[in-house]
Each structure stands twice: as structure tokens, then as C-alpha cells.
Enzyme design. Structure first.
Site, PDB file in Angstrom:
ATOM      1  N   SER A  82      75.501 -35.640  14.316  1.00  0.00           N
ATOM      2  CA  SER A  82      76.653 -34.912  14.828  1.00  0.00           C
ATOM      3  C   SER A  82      76.298 -34.202  16.148  1.00  0.00           C
ATOM      4  O   SER A  82      75.921 -34.859  17.109  1.00  0.00           O
ATOM      5  CB  SER A  82      77.156 -33.934  13.762  1.00  0.00           C
ATOM      6  OG  SER A  82      78.441 -33.454  14.070  1.00  0.00           O
ATOM      7  N   HIS A  96      82.239 -38.096   7.712  1.00  0.00           N
ATOM      8  CA  HIS A  96      81.307 -37.336   8.543  1.00  0.00           C
ATOM      9  C   HIS A  96      80.517 -36.371   7.662  1.00  0.00           C
ATOM     10  O   HIS A  96      81.071 -35.700   6.803  1.00  0.00           O
ATOM     11  CB  HIS A  96      82.082 -36.548   9.598  1.00  0.00           C
ATOM     12  CG  HIS A  96      81.202 -35.863  10.583  1.00  0.00           C
ATOM     13  ND1 HIS A  96      80.792 -36.450  11.756  1.00  0.00           N
ATOM     14  CD2 HIS A  96      80.618 -34.635  10.569  1.00  0.00           C
ATOM     15  CE1 HIS A  96      80.009 -35.624  12.424  1.00  0.00           C
ATOM     16  NE2 HIS A  96      79.888 -34.514  11.722  1.00  0.00           N
ATOM     17  N   ASP A 151      85.686 -40.720  10.012  1.00  0.00           N
ATOM     18  CA  ASP A 151      85.064 -39.687  10.835  1.00  0.00           C
ATOM     19  C   ASP A 151      85.799 -39.607  12.167  1.00  0.00           C
ATOM     20  O   ASP A 151      85.942 -40.622  12.855  1.00  0.00           O
ATOM     21  CB  ASP A 151      83.588 -40.047  11.068  1.00  0.00           C
ATOM     22  CG  ASP A 151      82.830 -38.991  11.854  1.00  0.00           C
ATOM     23  OD1 ASP A 151      83.438 -37.996  12.293  1.00  0.00           O
ATOM     24  OD2 ASP A 151      81.614 -39.165  12.034  1.00  0.00           O
TER      25      ASP A 151
END
Length: 311
Positions: free
Chosen positions: A151, A276, A246
Site C-alpha cells: 500500500s 486491499h 481494491d
């Protein structure tokens, strides 16, 4: 493909517990979520040694690194944790770091970069660069140097890989980018897809950007949005992991495509049925094990190739 059953069940439990969405929390409140997940992960496997160091910053501050050592390391993995540059810590990623260390037989360095909004852009990027240079100077292993992150941490891994290439080192042998933030555009198809508003939503990602880079004009700089770099030629080989459900999937896969177009060797995989955050959810989501297996296999391939070249 629909979310896998384990993820759906996990989200149902979270929904039953109630609570505010992250974009309605203060940063302090949001940081408490990580501690709850950390308790679910449990302790990781034993490593040879775990130690914490403090490193100075150019502006007179400091940040931390956690070194997870193994016996006779084959290489070093510098890992930048996720959390939108606002939340996250080595404690929350300690179990994942230990798994990476044990399974790859690499020393893993978890970077505790300074968080926004107390330390806004480019603090996290600058700390990540300083950590990479420090690791390279320490000679923690004779083998390859890998940068990795998930991320916002994937963003930082991509940023330092670009900077290392532009500035002639340190040499990075592999970049592992797990559902990375690569661009500031929050209007892509995967961002606005209602099926993707799960652990990370579009509103939450805007909240993260607002805390880290409040000035929209700065968000397009390449050390915030690496997808916007003009030239990706010469960057290290990459492993890019994305999740089907995501908001960041499109920009992660776009970055993989641009790397390939620039002649960079890229291995990539979209994990179907996953959301995610799945990669760090040790002992919570079965998909995490599959994601870890994939990354470990790709790191091992690079390590084995490096060993063969040195024989």
C-alpha cells in the site's frame, strides 16, 4: 469474482462490531485499529535476533528501524509498512516481517518512517531513502538488496527504487510492490467501483492523501505519485501484487505495465477474491498465506539467481 468466503465472514464480524469508518476518525483513533489487528495476528516465528535502532533525519528529527536477523542471511529485505502514511508501525508488521525473514532466509529491516499529519510529505519518502542508504552502508548481508512494501509502503518502495536508479545507488536487486499507491488520481474505475469500498475505500484513501500531501499540486510529483515519472528505464526488476477488490488495483497494474514497457522485468499477479490489506493479515485471512507464498517464491528466484551468478 466475488470476495472469498473468509474475507466476507471477516467483514461481517467487523460490521457487527460497529464503529466509524476511518475517514471519520482522527489519526490517533485510526492508529488504534492497527493495535487491534496486531492482537489478532499473534507473535511471529523466532528469528536469530530482533533489535531497534534510531536514525537521524536531515531536519534534526529521527525515525526508527527494526532489524530482524537470521543466521547466514542470503540477502536483505527493506520493508516499508502500509497505512496510508498515517498509521502503521513495525509492531503491527512484526509477524509478517518475521515470516519473510524465516522463509526467505534474509535479514528484514522494518522501517518506522515518520507519520503524517505530524510529519507531512515528503517526510516518509525522505525517511525511507535514508533507511535504504543506511542499510546499504551496514553490509547486513552479502547477498541481494530487496525493497518491499504494501500500500503506502509499496509507494515508498517504488519511490526509493526510482531515486536509487536516478542517483546511481544503492543497487537494488528487486522491488516488491504489494497493492502499491502509485498515483494520486482517485477517480479511476477501481476507485469508484462500489464493490471495492471495503477495508480501504475511496473516501479513506482521500483522507490519507489529505493528511500526507494536503497540497494537491504536490501530489503529482514523482516521489508522491511514482506512476507519473517520465522514464522508468533502468529500474530494478519488480514483483507487483494486486487485489481484485481494491481501489488501488488499477494504478498498481498500470505501474507494472509501464515498467514492462520501459524494459523492466516484471512478475505480477492479481489475487482474485481478495481485498486491499489481505497480504498483511496473518492468521486472519487464508489469502494472506497464498500471497506470502507467491512473494517468497519470487524473492527466492532472485536470491537463487544471484547465488548462481556468483559461483
Amino acid at each position: 469474482m466475488a470476495l472469498d468466503d473468509a474475507t466476507s465472514q471477516f467483514l461481517s464480524v467487523v460490521a457487527e462490531q460497529g464503529g466509524k469508518p476511518i475517514d471519520r476518525m482522527t489519526p490517533t483513533e485510526a492508529r488504534g485499529l492497527g493495535a487491534q489487528l496486531e492482537a489478532m495476528y499473534g507473535p511471529g516465528p523466532q528469528v536469530l535476533n530482533s533489535s531497534d535502532e534510531r536514525l537521524p533525519t536531515a531536519d534534526g528529527g529521527e525515525f526508527g528501524v527494526r532489524i530482524l536477523s537470521v543466521d547466514a542471511p542470503r540477502g536483505v529485505i527493506v520493508y516499508f509498512h502500509g497505512g496510508g502514511w498515517v498509521i502503521g508501525s513495525p509492531d503491527e508488521f512484526d509477524h509478517l516481517g518475521r515470516l519473510l525473514a524465516v522463509r526467505t532466509r534474509c535479514t528484514v529491516v522494518l522501517v518506522d518512517y515518520r507519520l503524517a499529519p505530524e510529519h507531512r510529505y515528503p517526510a516518509a519518502a525522505d525517511d525511507s531513502w535514508a533507511a535504504l542508504r543506511w542499510v546499504a552502508e551496514q553490509n547486513l548481508a552479502d547477498g541481494p538488496l530487496v525493497v518491499a512494501g504494501d500500500s503506502a509502503g509499496g509507494n515508498l518502495a517504488a519511490v526509493v527504487a526510482q531515486r536509487a536508479t536516478a542517483e546511481g545507488g544503492p543497487r537494488i536487486d528487486l522491488q516488491v510492490l504489494v497493492y502499491p499507491v502509485t498515483d494520486c488520481d482517485t477517480n479511476t474505475a477501481t476507485y469508484v467501483d462500489p464493490d471495492n469500498q471495503l477495508m480501504l475505500s475511496r473516501d479513506a484513501m482521500i483522507w490519507f492523501w489529505d493528511h500526507y500531501v494536503p497540497d494537491p499540486a504536490l501530489r503529482t510529483r514523482t516521489n508522491a505519485s511514482p506512476l507519473r515519472a517520465e522514464d522508468l528505464t533502468g529500474l530494478p526488476p519488480a514483483v507487483v501484487v494486486t487485489a481484485e477488490h481494491d481501489p488501488l488495483r488499477q494504478e498498481g497494474e498500470a505501474y507494472a505495465d509501464r515498467l514492462r514497457a520501459a524494459g523492466v522485468h516484471v512478475e505480477s499477479r492479481r489475487f482474485l477474491g481478495q481485498m486491499h490489506g489481505f497480504f498483511s493479515m496473518v492468521n486472519v485471512l487464508p489469502g494472506q498465506q497464498e500471497g506470502l507464498d507467491y512473494v517468497v517464491g519470487e524473492v527466492d528466484r532472485v536470491l537463487s539467481g544471484s547465488a548462481a551468478r556468483h559461483q
